[in-house]
Motif scaffolding. Structure first.
Motif, short mmCIF file in Angstrom:
data_model
loop_
_atom_site.label_atom_id
_atom_site.label_comp_id
_atom_site.label_asym_id
_atom_site.label_seq_id
_atom_site.Cartn_x
_atom_site.Cartn_y
_atom_site.Cartn_z
N GLU A 32 0.82 -1.21 0.00
CA GLU A 32 0.00 0.00 0.00
C GLU A 32 0.86 1.26 0.00
N SER A 87 -4.63 2.42 -10.36
CA SER A 87 -4.70 1.65 -9.12
C SER A 87 -4.02 0.30 -9.34
N ARG A 88 -3.73 -0.40 -8.25
CA ARG A 88 -3.17 -1.74 -8.37
C ARG A 88 -4.16 -2.70 -9.01
N GLU A 89 -5.44 -2.53 -8.71
CA GLU A 89 -6.42 -3.42 -9.32
C GLU A 89 -6.57 -3.16 -10.82
#
Length: 282
Positions: free
Chosen positions: A152, A162-164
């Motif tokens: 994070e 974003s990571r997603e």
């Protein structure tokens, strides 16, 4: 060919782990080694580990872990996100190490051809507890419990929002490459994170599931005819079968973890053999 061996989560920033990596050896001159991520936290650690391993094994195959993608303040490689990943891919290529961006190698085994498929598939916070319906709520509960992954703060998704979102892009790219394999060809799927959720049930802190994979890959072992699945990340080395497919968690882990295990640390896991059965022609 020799054997396909596997290990992950070497974390060579620890001197004890570094010494174990120095001692890793193949069983024959033709053995390949799969490294399922987390060689180290710093780019210099990754370079050192790949250099040592590629000098001892006929071929090294690498799939990135989350630690390799961290951008630490004290790392001379200040790149973030996609740029950092691409830089590590180029590092690997300069050493002859295969990556998720290279053509899949095909092994001829006694059972037929098998594609060795290193993957880079992240996580998308879809491994959530029952009744938790969104990422924000899941993260809030994890924070309340004191379990928050350092990703994070140090794994940046740039240029993805974003990571997603980065995970979604990697899913699409990986799925396209696997779908392009010849019909009926078996695979060895290698990813740092587990492709199915079941192994995360063993976590001491279940809140950490959020950073351990994506439900989008749940059917990939069956769909892409996996002869085996190799992963790490959990630091819980072991073996399980699902739908008759073997899944190997091949982590070394931190010294404080492997010291507590009965097994001798730094053992390579045999995943696949290219050698003929006894009595069969070579």
């Amino acid at each position: 060919m020799g054997d396909l061996l596997a290990i992950s989560d070497l974390h060579v920033q620890y001197e004890e782990n570094k010494e174990l990596v120095r001692r890793l050896r193949p069983t024959s001159d033709e053995d390949w080694l799969v490294v399922a991520g987390d060689i180290g936290d710093h780019s210099d650690d990754v370079r050192w580990g790949l250099d040592v391993l590629s000098s001892n094994f006929a071929q090294v195959v690498w799939a990135p872990g989350n630690h390799e993608l961290w951008t630490r303040p004290d790392d001379p490689l200040a790149l973030r996100g996609e740029e950092r990943y691409r830089s590590l891919v180029e590092l690997c290529r300069g050493m002859g190490v295969l990556t998720p961006e290279d053509p899949f190698s095909v092994w001829e085994t006694p059972e037929g051809p098998v594609a060795i498929a290193p993957l880079f598939v992240l996580y998308d916070y879809s491994f959530r507890a029952l009744g938790i319906h969104d990422k924000a709520q899941a993260l809030a509960l994890a924070e309340e419990s004191g379990v928050v992954c350092m990703d994070e703060f140090m794994l940046h998704p740039d240029p993805h929002p974003s990571r997603e979102a980065w995970c979604s892009a990697r899913l699409a790219a990986s799925e396209a490459r696997l779908s392009a394999l010849p019909e009926g060809m078996s695979t060895v799927l290698v990813n740092h994170f587990p492709l199915i959720r079941e192994p995360t049930r063993m976590l001491r802190h279940p809140q950490f599931e959020l950073w351990c994979g994506t439900s989008a890959t749940e059917d990939w072992p069956r769909r892409f005819r996996a002869a085996a699945v190799v992963y790490g990340h959990l630091h819980i080395p072991g073996f399980m079968r699902k739908d008759r497919i073997p899944h190997y968690e091949v982590s070394l882990g931190y010294p404080r973890e492997w010291r507590a295990r009965a097994a001798r640390p730094g053992q390579l896991v045999p995943v696949l053999s290219g050698r003929p059965a006894d009595g069969a022609p070579s």
